[in-house]
Enzyme design. Structure first.
Site, PDB file in Angstrom:
ATOM      1  N   HIS A   1      44.969  43.058  38.664  1.00 30.52           N
ATOM      2  CA  HIS A   1      45.994  42.990  37.612  1.00 30.52           C
ATOM      3  C   HIS A   1      47.390  42.763  38.189  1.00 30.52           C
ATOM      4  CE1 HIS A   1      48.541  44.568  34.314  1.00 30.52           C
ATOM      5  NE2 HIS A   1      47.555  44.223  33.516  1.00 30.52           N
TER       6      HIS A   1
ATOM      7  N   SER B   1      49.968  41.817  29.011  1.00 32.74           N
ATOM      8  CA  SER B   1      50.230  41.955  30.450  1.00 32.74           C
ATOM      9  C   SER B   1      50.598  40.621  31.074  1.00 32.74           C
ATOM     10  CB  SER B   1      48.970  42.429  31.176  1.00 32.74           C
ATOM     11  OG  SER B   1      48.820  43.803  31.067  1.00 32.74           O
TER      12      SER B   1
ATOM     13  N   ASP C   1      52.979  47.998  39.035  1.00 26.68           N
ATOM     14  CA  ASP C   1      51.650  47.596  38.591  1.00 26.68           C
ATOM     15  C   ASP C   1      50.610  48.198  39.534  1.00 26.68           C
ATOM     16  OD1 ASP C   1      49.412  45.830  37.617  1.00 26.68           O
ATOM     17  OD2 ASP C   1      51.049  44.821  36.584  1.00 26.68           O
TER      18      ASP C   1
END
Ligand SMILES: *[C@@H]1O[C@H](CO)[C@@H](O)[C@H](O)[C@H]1NC(C)=O
Ligand SMILES: *[C@@H]1O[C@H](CO)[C@@H](O)[C@H](O)[C@H]1NC(C)=O
Ligand SMILES: *[C@@H]1O[C@H](CO)[C@@H](O)[C@H](O)[C@H]1NC(C)=O
Ligand SMILES: *[C@@H]1O[C@H](CO)[C@@H](O)[C@H](O)[C@H]1NC(C)=O
Ligand SMILES: *[C@@H]1O[C@H](CO)[C@@H](O)[C@H](O)[C@H]1NC(C)=O
Ligand SMILES: *[C@@H]1O[C@H](CO)[C@@H](O)[C@H](O)[C@H]1NC(C)=O
Ligand SMILES: *[C@@H]1O[C@H](CO)[C@@H](O)[C@H](O)[C@H]1NC(C)=O
Ligand SMILES: *[C@@H]1O[C@H](CO)[C@@H](O)[C@H](O)[C@H]1NC(C)=O
Ligand SMILES: *[C@@H]1O[C@H](CO)[C@@H](O)[C@H](O)[C@H]1NC(C)=O
Ligand SMILES: *[C@@H]1O[C@H](CO)[C@@H](O)[C@H](O)[C@H]1NC(C)=O
Ligand SMILES: *[C@@H]1O[C@H](CO)[C@@H](O)[C@H](O)[C@H]1NC(C)=O
Length: 733
Positions: free
Chosen positions: A197, A519, A138
């Protein structure tokens, strides 16, 4: 132009359309991946072999300057800066499986775990669970977050062979046991997460329990990951905006030998590529070979059909569902009408109503005819200042904020709950039109956008509109998505450097942030998979996937059926004790590739052994007998069909057991299973059965589905049966 309507302003979850690979021979150099399959058995230096290959095509004394990276730990290949001509030449060399340009992939941007059935009080901290290592590919991680504190953690498990190479000012601990990064940006070279994220996904999978978290007071509670005692290994393959194939392959190359138990990857592309030209399909194949399951988010391009690119049968492809805790927002109009809509709006109004203006009347004169969309550079700052602007597109939140408006009311049909940088609310078409009508009905329209509140949604879990849909455009016999998990309004750890609304200029920062997207769903299933593996350390990736799929909670609520949500919503408690599993080995996947027409010499390179295709000609119909835990099929419109599926189940429940099959009475499909009863005398014993599915005439673009369920009175083993009825378009070249 219609695309503008669906452009989400949050960059992690943007429904991008800008990824089209422009090909055409020229002399520009671009990073290409040269994929060469499994590691060779002979022990020779791969890096010098890669350089040697480069020297043969590059007319330069310093060929090494064009070698970007060698892959040599888990599979064979390299990334190099090549012209199209050089790439083509190298593609013809001995040993090369595929050559493709390194493209940019996108990140698919507390209560959820209680909802899934691991209540906070569960004593899940077993010695084995704390041996679980989740590899997260990620944007990196924020190591100082409370979610990654290592209090109470012992040293890394013995099997861990990785390292902490997170760069400057990045320290690992006994929770984050490894970190690597593959981006060398000018100012920011470390595995530290600058977007938020990666911290969000890692903490959803394996974050500690952290009490008293909330997002500016909304959704207050305990934040925690699926397996709070598991360890995290970080592979930063993305910069703030995107993730390159070359970096993703580097992450897989390392994670596989570092000793992770599974890999979660909440990113992908919105176009489909062959498995041999798809970095995630390649990396996850070699992970599967080593017993490592890879979970991938299906993407946020729903509700369009055939929108997922997570298609490889060895991947576990995760769709997003809703949970029972929803966040809503309201707007109170000057005429006394209050409309309910969506947004995670943290701003509290002071009781004074604010003037309204419609986008159409707020745009600059030279703007397009889509004035009501509030497209970039179209709003006139002098007209919107201090007002709430009404826009027919989601981009209106971003453009209104940038133009100095007080707030936005936007039309939001995809029901994507967003975090706005200033007071804003999304409304369905009907209430949006009411607001528009009111704004047009009076000379000084006014409104007040209220602060968001939480409600209980008794319809949960339901599919989300934004979650990408199947069927599988490469292999319609392999159902995609596989499974659903919460991906709507998920509160989890963040990076203090990350933009919490994704909108530049939003100066707020928060340690915990609410995000929506597939996600967020993917790491939930990664947590469940680690939970299952902690009880069954010797299970294959396919066995873990099967146990989670066959025990999932059935869902409904969209015409796309299983192509929206897979087998159902994940159920962690049932998944550890599935009774029967549909197992698959590497050979099964290799035979599948043979049957869909991949050439034998390429398959040999990929698999790294002398496996040959059992038949010289591909046997497409054999794909119906591939031992997948779901049954999927493509049928022609208005043509009756008959199809048989053979499956083999392995007993992992009670040694001595008898299972009976049942099929729901369905008017759409006639399903017969032979035999109707299967008996086992020992554990790991296998039994086969045949499922005969007969269907009538269905119109173009319909989806028909049914299921079959084996039960021994204790375990229920359910497989969906789903048929895509369509006349596929000719693929564009
Ligand atoms: C590839 O080469 C071009 C010049 O042809 C250069 O501009 C670019 O930075 C190079 N990329 C990499 C990753 O080395
Ligand atoms: C290291 O990073 C932390 C978190 O951003 C920051 O507070 C600290 O000042 C940094 N230390 C150095 C030496 O850069
Ligand atoms: C980043 O660049 C430095 C200096 O060029 C190099 O030493 C280092 O290996 C690079 N790191 C990565 C992860 O590529
Ligand atoms: C309420 O907020 C508006 C907009 O910021 C401002 O113009 C107004 O003065 C405020 N009213 C009170 C009573 O604070
Ligand atoms: C606004 O009102 C005018 C006149 O009443 C009408 O012609 C126009 O269509 C209305 N526009 C909208 C967007 O409702
Ligand atoms: C836009 O402005 C015009 C002229 O002032 C007015 O007639 C019209 O009703 C406005 N439209 C809306 C939708 O408010
Ligand atoms: C994908 O692979 C198949 C089978 O090897 C091949 O026929 C097809 O041309 C490939 N498509 C692309 C776009 O490379
Ligand atoms: C093929 O593989 C099998 C099993 O790994 C091995 O026994 C056999 O010797 C191999 N044959 C060749 C020709 O490499
Ligand atoms: C399919 O299964 C049915 C019922 O078991 C059987 O009668 C039929 O022969 C099978 N058809 C094929 C093509 O295998
Ligand atoms: C298995 O179950 C059958 C039927 O219930 C029973 O007769 C038999 O004794 C059982 N065998 C064992 C080993 O438990
Ligand atoms: C399914 O079975 C029913 C009852 O036997 C029958 O009436 C119907 O025609 C069958 N449908 C198909 C598509 O064969």
């Amino acid at each position: 132009m219609a695309n503008w309507k669906f452009v989400l302003f949050c960059m992690f979850v943007i429904l991008g359309t800008n990824n089209v690979l422009v090909s055409g021979a020229n002399d520009d150099r671009k990073v290409h991946i040269i994929y060469m399959g499994s590691l060779p058995k002979e022990d020779y230096s791969l890096a010098s072999h890669h350089l040697n290959m480069l020297q043969q095509v590059i007319d330069d004394d310093f060929a090494e300057n064009f070698l970007v990276r060698s892959y040599k730990r888990s599979f064979n290949g390299f990334a190099a800066n090549l012209t199209d001509k050089e790439a083509e030449k190298i593609g013809r060399m001995e040993g090369v499986v595929s050559v493709f340009e390194s493209k940019k992939l996108e990140l698919y941007t507390t209560r959820s775990w209680d909802f899934l059935g691991i209540p906070e009080t569960t004593k899940e901290t077993s010695a084995i669970e704390s041996d679980m290592i989740i590899g997260v590919l990620d944007s990196g991680i924020w190591p100082e977050s409370d979610s990654f504190n290592d209090e109470g953690f012992g040293p890394a498990p013995k099997k861990w062979k990785g390292t902490c190479a997170g760069g400057k000012n990045f320290t690992c601990n006994n929770k984050i046991i490894g970190a690597r990064y593959y981006n060398n940006f000018t100012s920011y070279s470390s595995a530290r997460d600058s977007s938020g994220h990666g911290s969000h996904t890692a903490s959803t999978a394996a974050g500690n329990k952290v009490k008293g978290t909330s997002f500016f007071g909304i959704a207050e509670g305990t934040a925690r990951g699926g397996v709070p005692s598991a360890r995290i290994a970080v592979y930063q393959v993305c910069d703030v905006l995107a993730c390159g194939d070359a970096q993703i392959l580097a992450g897989f190359d390392d994670a596989i030998v570092d000793g992770v138990d599974l890999i979660t990857i909440s990113l992908g592309s919105d176009y489909v590529t062959n498995f041999t030209e798809d970095s995630i399909a390649i990396g996850s194949f070699h992970a599967m070979e080593k017993g490592i399951l890879t979970l991938q988010a299906v993407g946020n391009s729903g509700p369009n059909k055939r929108s997922t690119s997570s298609l490889a049968p060895w991947l576990f492809s995760v769709a997003a569902s809703s949970t029972d805790r929803r966040i809503i927002d309201k707007v109170s109009l000057g005429n006394g009408v209050t409309l309910t809509g969506q947004s995670v709006n943290t701003f509290t109004p002071n009781g004074t109503k604010i003037p309204l203006i419609v986008g159409e009347n707020a745009s600059k004169p030279d703007c397009s005819d889509l004035k009501d969309y509030c497209l970039p550079d179209c709003l006139d700052p002098t007209k919107v200042e201090g007002k709430i602007v009404l826009c027919a597109s989601q981009i209106g939140v971003q453009t209104g904020f940038k133009s100095g408006a007080f707030g936005s009311i936007i039309q939001n049909d995809v029901h994507f709950n967003f975090v706005p940088p200033y007071p804003a609310i999304g409304l369905d078409t009907e209430p949006y039109n009411l607001a528009l009508k009111y704004a047009n009905s009076t000379t000084s329209p006014q409104a007040e956008i209220l602060r968001s509140e939480t409600i209980i949604d008794t319809n949960a879990p339901s599919p989300t509109d934004f979650s990408s849909r199947g069927p599988n455009v490469i292999l319609p016999e392999i159902m995609k998505p596989d499974i659903s998990a919460p991906g709507l309004e998920i509160l989890a750890a963040y990076s203090p450097l990350g933009l919490i609304s994704g909108v530049i200029g939003d100066k707020r920062s928060s340690k915990y942030v609410i995000l929506s997207g597939t996600s967020m769903a993917c790491p939930h299933v990664a947590g469940v998979a680690a939970y299952v593996k902690s009880f069954h350390p010797d299970w294959s990736p396919a066995a873990i996937k099967s146990s989670i799929m066959t025990t999932s909670t059935p869902m409904k609520g969209t015409e796309d059926k299983e192509y929206a949500y897979g087998s159902g919503n994940v159920n962690p408690v049932k998944a550890i004790n599935p009774g029967l599993i549909f197992d698959l080995s590497k050979d099964d996947y290799v035979n599948l590739l043979c049957n869909i027409g991949y050439d034998t010499s390429k398959i040999r390179k990929v698999s790294g052994d002398n496996s040959t295709c059992p038949s010289l000609t591909p046997q497409r119909s054999a794909v119906n007998d591939f031992n997948y835990p779901a049954l999927a099929f493509h049928a022609q419109p208005n043509q009756p069909f008959v199809v048989n599926f053979t499956r083999t189940v392995t007993n992992v429940g009670f040694a001595n057991s008898t299972y009976k099959v049942s099929v729901p009475t369905s008017s759409d499909l006639n399903v017969t299973v032979v035999p109707q009863v299967i008996s086992f005398k020992s554990l790991n014993e296998k039994q086969s059965f045949v499922v005969n599915v007969v269907g009538g005439k269905f119109p173009q673009e319909s989806v028909v589905s049914s299921s079959l369920e084996w039960t021994d009175g204790t375990h229920n083993v359910r497989s969906p049966i789903v048929v895509d009825v369509s006349q596929p378009e000719e693929p564009e070249e």
